[in-house]
Design a protein around this motif. Structure first.
Motif, mmCIF file in Angstrom:
data_model
loop_
_atom_site.group_PDB
_atom_site.id
_atom_site.type_symbol
_atom_site.label_atom_id
_atom_site.label_comp_id
_atom_site.label_asym_id
_atom_site.label_seq_id
_atom_site.Cartn_x
_atom_site.Cartn_y
_atom_site.Cartn_z
ATOM 1 N N MET A 33 -13.472 5.121 -66.072
ATOM 2 C CA MET A 33 -14.816 4.675 -66.461
ATOM 3 C C MET A 33 -15.742 5.852 -66.724
ATOM 4 S SD MET A 33 -15.477 1.186 -64.263
ATOM 5 C CE MET A 33 -14.918 1.789 -62.688
ATOM 6 N N LYS A 34 -15.657 6.882 -65.905
ATOM 7 C CA LYS A 34 -16.497 8.070 -66.120
ATOM 8 C C LYS A 34 -16.122 8.771 -67.422
ATOM 9 C CE LYS A 34 -17.540 8.871 -61.301
ATOM 10 N NZ LYS A 34 -17.399 9.740 -60.140
ATOM 11 N N THR A 35 -14.829 8.871 -67.687
ATOM 12 C CA THR A 35 -14.377 9.539 -68.914
ATOM 13 C C THR A 35 -14.802 8.766 -70.159
ATOM 14 O OG1 THR A 35 -12.480 10.486 -67.762
ATOM 15 C CG2 THR A 35 -12.365 10.407 -70.172
ATOM 16 N N THR A 36 -14.532 7.464 -70.192
ATOM 17 C CA THR A 36 -14.865 6.685 -71.386
ATOM 18 C C THR A 36 -16.374 6.628 -71.606
ATOM 19 O OG1 THR A 36 -14.735 4.610 -70.121
ATOM 20 C CG2 THR A 36 -12.777 5.267 -71.388
ATOM 21 N N ALA A 37 -17.145 6.605 -70.542
ATOM 22 C CA ALA A 37 -18.602 6.576 -70.687
ATOM 23 C C ALA A 37 -19.114 7.847 -71.364
ATOM 24 C CB ALA A 37 -19.271 6.397 -69.325
ATOM 25 N N GLY A 38 -18.391 8.951 -71.211
ATOM 26 C CA GLY A 38 -18.776 10.201 -71.852
ATOM 27 C C GLY A 38 -18.244 10.356 -73.262
ATOM 28 N N GLU A 39 -17.318 9.499 -73.662
ATOM 29 C CA GLU A 39 -16.708 9.634 -74.985
ATOM 30 C C GLU A 39 -17.410 8.847 -76.077
ATOM 31 O OE1 GLU A 39 -12.067 10.623 -73.890
ATOM 32 O OE2 GLU A 39 -12.594 8.527 -74.279
ATOM 33 N N THR A 40 -18.252 7.900 -75.711
ATOM 34 C CA THR A 40 -18.948 7.085 -76.707
ATOM 35 C C THR A 40 -20.283 6.603 -76.155
ATOM 36 O OG1 THR A 40 -18.834 5.087 -78.082
ATOM 37 C CG2 THR A 40 -17.706 5.007 -75.960
ATOM 38 N N PRO A 41 -21.290 6.493 -77.004
ATOM 39 C CA PRO A 41 -22.572 5.952 -76.547
ATOM 40 C C PRO A 41 -22.606 4.419 -76.559
ATOM 41 C CG PRO A 41 -22.756 6.632 -78.822
ATOM 42 C CD PRO A 41 -21.365 7.018 -78.367
#
Length: 166
Positions: free
Chosen positions: A33-41
């Protein structure tokens, strides 16, 4: 809610495994969740807002398995958590026709057909639940370039992805 395992052949020839959640996935899910939250707005949270604990996530995943109204699909590719999606409907009589959809996919797996397949699975689940409940709800899954409502409707839910707005 239980989700049975299914396999999907990806556009690059690898195989993805769709399965239901398990409390043992909690640590990997928090990092995901932390990674995906940083990959797209386009997700609901920023990485700083992903302040989940492993214990809290394990409880959440366990509760999903027992839920009558929510199902999560978790996608693994070569043993790595690649994505997840969730569909939930409301429980109360006056709003049981309403629900939410959430999806996240690691950037390295974009464009392989996983997101489309997860949405198709969620739509199938929603239509099964519609039949069980007797509600008159129209669900559509179609190419945005050919979008068409098959007649007059009372309400439209607006959903956007990174490219399209309805």
């Amino acid at each position: 809610m239980y989700y049975p395992e299914k396999k999907l052949v990806l556009k690059d020839g690898r195989t993805a495994l769709f399965t239901g959640p398990a409390p043992e996935m909690a640590e990997e899910m928090v990092a995901f969740m932390k990674t995906t939250a940083g990959e797209t707005p386009f997700l609901l949270r920023t990485p700083d807002e992903c302040n989940f604990t492993v214990d809290g996530e394990a409880i959440y995943l366990r509760n999903l398995l027992e839920s009558e109204y929510t199902v999560m699909i978790v996608c693994f590719v070569e043993g790595k958590l690649a994505g997840n999606c969730q569909i939930a409907r409301k429980a109360h009589l006056k709003n049981k026709h309403r629900g939410t959809v959430a999806i996240a996919l690691l950037r390295e797996y974009w464009g392989l057909g996983i997101g489309t397949a997860m949405f198709e699975e969620m739509l199938e689940i929603a239509m099964e639940k519609r039949e069980e409940s007797g509600l008159d709800i129209l669900y559509l899954l179609q190419d945005m370039r050919e979008f068409e409502l098959y007649g007059t409707v009372k309400a439209v839910v607006s959903i956007c992805d990174s490219m399209n707005y309805i």
